[in-house]
Design an enzyme around this catalytic site. Sequence first.
Site, PDB file in Angstrom:
ATOM      1  N   ARG A 172       0.856  -1.192   0.000  1.00 33.53           N
ATOM      2  CA  ARG A 172       0.000   0.000   0.000  1.00 33.53           C
ATOM      3  C   ARG A 172       0.885   1.232   0.000  1.00 33.53           C
ATOM      4  O   ARG A 172       1.931   1.245   0.657  1.00 33.53           O
ATOM      5  CB  ARG A 172      -0.867   0.060   1.263  1.00 33.53           C
ATOM      6  CG  ARG A 172      -1.769  -1.136   1.468  1.00 33.53           C
ATOM      7  CD  ARG A 172      -2.986  -1.070   0.581  1.00 33.53           C
ATOM      8  NE  ARG A 172      -3.778  -2.289   0.748  1.00 33.53           N
ATOM      9  CZ  ARG A 172      -4.714  -2.672  -0.086  1.00 33.53           C
ATOM     10  NH1 ARG A 172      -4.989  -1.948  -1.141  1.00 33.53           N
ATOM     11  NH2 ARG A 172      -5.376  -3.777   0.123  1.00 33.53           N
TER      12      ARG A 172
ATOM     13  N   ASN B 242      11.401   1.228   3.828  1.00 29.83           N
ATOM     14  CA  ASN B 242      10.828   0.194   2.978  1.00 29.83           C
ATOM     15  C   ASN B 242      11.962  -0.597   2.342  1.00 29.83           C
ATOM     16  O   ASN B 242      13.044  -0.072   2.115  1.00 29.83           O
ATOM     17  CB  ASN B 242       9.972   0.843   1.887  1.00 29.83           C
ATOM     18  CG  ASN B 242       9.311  -0.172   0.973  1.00 29.83           C
ATOM     19  OD1 ASN B 242       8.790  -1.185   1.424  1.00 29.83           O
ATOM     20  ND2 ASN B 242       9.333   0.079  -0.317  1.00 29.83           N
TER      21      ASN B 242
ATOM     22  N   HIS C 157      12.856  -2.791  -1.090  1.00 31.57           N
ATOM     23  CA  HIS C 157      12.389  -2.899  -2.478  1.00 31.57           C
ATOM     24  C   HIS C 157      13.312  -3.838  -3.258  1.00 31.57           C
ATOM     25  O   HIS C 157      14.533  -3.712  -3.160  1.00 31.57           O
ATOM     26  CB  HIS C 157      12.377  -1.502  -3.120  1.00 31.57           C
ATOM     27  CG  HIS C 157      11.810  -1.504  -4.500  1.00 31.57           C
ATOM     28  ND1 HIS C 157      10.456  -1.637  -4.736  1.00 31.57           N
ATOM     29  CD2 HIS C 157      12.409  -1.422  -5.715  1.00 31.57           C
ATOM     30  CE1 HIS C 157      10.262  -1.627  -6.053  1.00 31.57           C
ATOM     31  NE2 HIS C 157      11.417  -1.497  -6.660  1.00 31.57           N
TER      32      HIS C 157
ATOM     33  N   ASP D 110       8.284   4.538  -4.098  1.00 29.16           N
ATOM     34  CA  ASP D 110       9.694   4.124  -4.151  1.00 29.16           C
ATOM     35  C   ASP D 110      10.612   5.276  -4.563  1.00 29.16           C
ATOM     36  O   ASP D 110      11.585   5.077  -5.282  1.00 29.16           O
ATOM     37  CB  ASP D 110       9.871   2.922  -5.102  1.00 29.16           C
ATOM     38  CG  ASP D 110       9.077   1.703  -4.629  1.00 29.16           C
ATOM     39  OD1 ASP D 110       8.959   1.517  -3.406  1.00 29.16           O
ATOM     40  OD2 ASP D 110       8.581   0.948  -5.478  1.00 29.16           O
TER      41      ASP D 110
END
Length: 191
Positions: free
Chosen positions: A90, A104, A106, A142
């Site tokens: 999300r 985060n 990735h 991102d």
Amino acid sequence: MSKSILILASGTGSLAQAIIVATQSGQISGNVIGVLTDQPEAQVVAKCAVLEVPIITHPMNSDRKSWDEELFLITQSLNPALVVSAGFMRILAPEFVSTFKVINSHPALLPNFPGAHAVRDALAAKAAVTGATIHWVDAGMDTGKVIAQREVPVLEGDTEALLHERIKIVERGLIVATISDLLASMENNHE
């Protein structure tokens, strides 16, 4: 003093599990106060139960604004030192990422291949190297400042599943090391 970590996860929970195990073994000097998922049936729920970590389910509803507000209030009530998005599929609200320290993981070398299909995109682009990135989360997808990256070579005959599995192994080590470093630097800044 131990720092609290809130993990956000939507999937299998392999990253969440690596973080939890690292806190329980002392590799990370922090504690996971909970794992929040938007997918009550996700595999991460069972992994958290085995590891005795509280799970908070917050399923997406049709009103995205109220869902974002509830996520904010839940997180605010837990007051984590760090929020870790570990396979949480999300986009977080601007207010959320400007209030909390959020990182985060990735499965690509950002800024290359942002978004949900990074591994497939790297293969489609015939990239010779991809990898894993840990970055601060901002209001974009991102686009936050990169904290750490590790390369993973793309091998001949790689499928999306094979390449993603090799990236996940690197990602788990990278996220644990990054969280450990970030919490240590927070600790040093408060002395």
